[in-house]
Design a protein around this motif. Structure first.
Motif, PDB file in Angstrom:
ATOM      1  N   LEU A  44       0.890  -1.145   0.000  1.00  0.00           N
ATOM      2  CA  LEU A  44       0.000   0.000   0.000  1.00  0.00           C
ATOM      3  C   LEU A  44       0.932   1.200   0.000  1.00  0.00           C
ATOM      4  O   LEU A  44       1.716   1.377   0.939  1.00  0.00           O
ATOM      5  CB  LEU A  44      -0.891   0.014   1.244  1.00  0.00           C
ATOM      6  CG  LEU A  44      -1.920  -1.112   1.340  1.00  0.00           C
ATOM      7  CD1 LEU A  44      -2.614  -1.082   2.696  1.00  0.00           C
ATOM      8  CD2 LEU A  44      -2.937  -1.036   0.219  1.00  0.00           C
ATOM      9  N   ASP A  45       0.912   1.993  -1.066  1.00  0.00           N
ATOM     10  CA  ASP A  45       1.893   3.069  -1.180  1.00  0.00           C
ATOM     11  C   ASP A  45       1.269   4.323  -1.788  1.00  0.00           C
ATOM     12  O   ASP A  45       0.051   4.400  -1.958  1.00  0.00           O
ATOM     13  CB  ASP A  45       3.106   2.603  -1.986  1.00  0.00           C
ATOM     14  CG  ASP A  45       2.732   2.109  -3.374  1.00  0.00           C
ATOM     15  OD1 ASP A  45       1.756   2.626  -3.961  1.00  0.00           O
ATOM     16  OD2 ASP A  45       3.408   1.193  -3.885  1.00  0.00           O
ATOM     17  N   LYS A  88       1.437  -1.634 -11.025  1.00  0.00           N
ATOM     18  CA  LYS A  88       0.860  -0.361 -10.580  1.00  0.00           C
ATOM     19  C   LYS A  88       0.163   0.345 -11.743  1.00  0.00           C
ATOM     20  O   LYS A  88      -0.939   0.875 -11.593  1.00  0.00           O
ATOM     21  CB  LYS A  88       1.962   0.523  -9.992  1.00  0.00           C
ATOM     22  CG  LYS A  88       1.492   1.868  -9.484  1.00  0.00           C
ATOM     23  CD  LYS A  88       0.539   1.741  -8.314  1.00  0.00           C
ATOM     24  CE  LYS A  88       1.247   1.300  -7.052  1.00  0.00           C
ATOM     25  NZ  LYS A  88       0.315   1.296  -5.893  1.00  0.00           N
ATOM     26  N   ASN A 160      -6.208  -4.004  -2.983  1.00  0.00           N
ATOM     27  CA  ASN A 160      -6.427  -3.132  -4.132  1.00  0.00           C
ATOM     28  C   ASN A 160      -7.514  -2.091  -3.877  1.00  0.00           C
ATOM     29  O   ASN A 160      -7.389  -0.947  -4.310  1.00  0.00           O
ATOM     30  CB  ASN A 160      -6.730  -3.968  -5.379  1.00  0.00           C
ATOM     31  CG  ASN A 160      -5.469  -4.434  -6.052  1.00  0.00           C
ATOM     32  OD1 ASN A 160      -4.879  -3.721  -6.840  1.00  0.00           O
ATOM     33  ND2 ASN A 160      -5.016  -5.633  -5.703  1.00  0.00           N
ATOM     34  N   GLN A 163      -5.996   0.472  -1.686  1.00  0.00           N
ATOM     35  CA  GLN A 163      -5.069   1.289  -2.485  1.00  0.00           C
ATOM     36  C   GLN A 163      -5.820   2.316  -3.327  1.00  0.00           C
ATOM     37  O   GLN A 163      -5.405   3.469  -3.436  1.00  0.00           O
ATOM     38  CB  GLN A 163      -4.207   0.403  -3.384  1.00  0.00           C
ATOM     39  CG  GLN A 163      -3.142   1.164  -4.156  1.00  0.00           C
ATOM     40  CD  GLN A 163      -2.080   1.765  -3.254  1.00  0.00           C
ATOM     41  OE1 GLN A 163      -1.290   1.053  -2.671  1.00  0.00           O
ATOM     42  NE2 GLN A 163      -2.054   3.085  -3.140  1.00  0.00           N
ATOM     43  N   ASP A 167      -5.315   6.339  -3.113  1.00  0.00           N
ATOM     44  CA  ASP A 167      -4.985   7.125  -4.311  1.00  0.00           C
ATOM     45  C   ASP A 167      -6.001   8.241  -4.548  1.00  0.00           C
ATOM     46  O   ASP A 167      -5.637   9.401  -4.748  1.00  0.00           O
ATOM     47  CB  ASP A 167      -4.913   6.227  -5.544  1.00  0.00           C
ATOM     48  CG  ASP A 167      -3.788   5.208  -5.482  1.00  0.00           C
ATOM     49  OD1 ASP A 167      -2.851   5.396  -4.685  1.00  0.00           O
ATOM     50  OD2 ASP A 167      -3.858   4.219  -6.237  1.00  0.00           O
TER      51      ASP A 167
END
Length: 196
Positions: A44-45, A88, A160, A163, A167
């Protein structure tokens, strides 16, 4: 001396800011700020936040350019991360595509709900098979059958979906709460529409 038109200045600004967003994306990948699952290696970034910012500020075209440039920079400067960068890209494209398809004024955060749902459906349709038949076998050496046994699809789906939320929400906060939208070409288009 030849004067630059407003349109030329605007295009130069979009190109410069898109390049800056791509560089920031690569920085976030290379220094990998975020959380990595110790069991499965999933991250998770913040890498794709700049890709969504590019969409909010400029357009689908800018989001695509920033995403591709980010992927290329990451691959060139850290070849071992090409796998994560490719995943990604594939995982995030459905999100900015869904924002473009829904095409609302995203200053109102309620307008993010539909692209969030649509984007996640498209994202999961892509990342679930790609994880089992591409990413996990390359990363771990497991066969697809072993990967399906070791890593339930629900884990991949939850990572996902979280994430996507990171985002979208972080990009939205930066653009509309921290006023990055003052650099937006969309803002001037929106203001022009209100005047007519």
């Amino acid at each position: 001396m030849e004067k630059f038109s407003d349109r030329t200045v605007s295009e130069v600004r979009v190109i410069a800011l898109s390049a800056a967003l791509a560089s920031l994306s690569a920085f976030l990948q290379l220094y990998h700020l975020g959380y990595q699952s110790p069991q499965w290696g999933m991250w998770l970034d913040l890498v794709a936040v700049t890709w969504i910012i590019a969409y909010f500020l400029f357009s689908l075209r800018s989001a695509l350019i920033v995403s591709i440039l980010g992927f290329i920079i990451i691959t060139l400067f850290a070849p071992d991360t090409w796998l994560g960068a490719s995943m990604k890209f594939v995982a995030t494209a459905p999100i900015w595509l869904s924002l473009a398809i829904w095409a609302r004024d995203y200053r109102n955060p309620k307008n993010l709900i539909t692209p969030f749902i649509l984007g996640n459906i498209l994202r999961l349709l892509l990342v679930l098979p790609l994880n089992y038949y591409y990413a996990i076998p390359i990363w771990t050496g497991m066969t697809p059958a072993q990967a399906m046994t070791a890593i339930p699809w629900t884990i991949i789906a939850v990572f996902n979906i979280i994430q996507t939320a990171i985002d979208l929400l972080l990009a939205w906060v930066l653009v509309y709460r921290f006023r990055l939208d003052r650099f937006s070409t969309r803002k001037s288009q929106h203001d022009q529409t209100l005047k007519t």
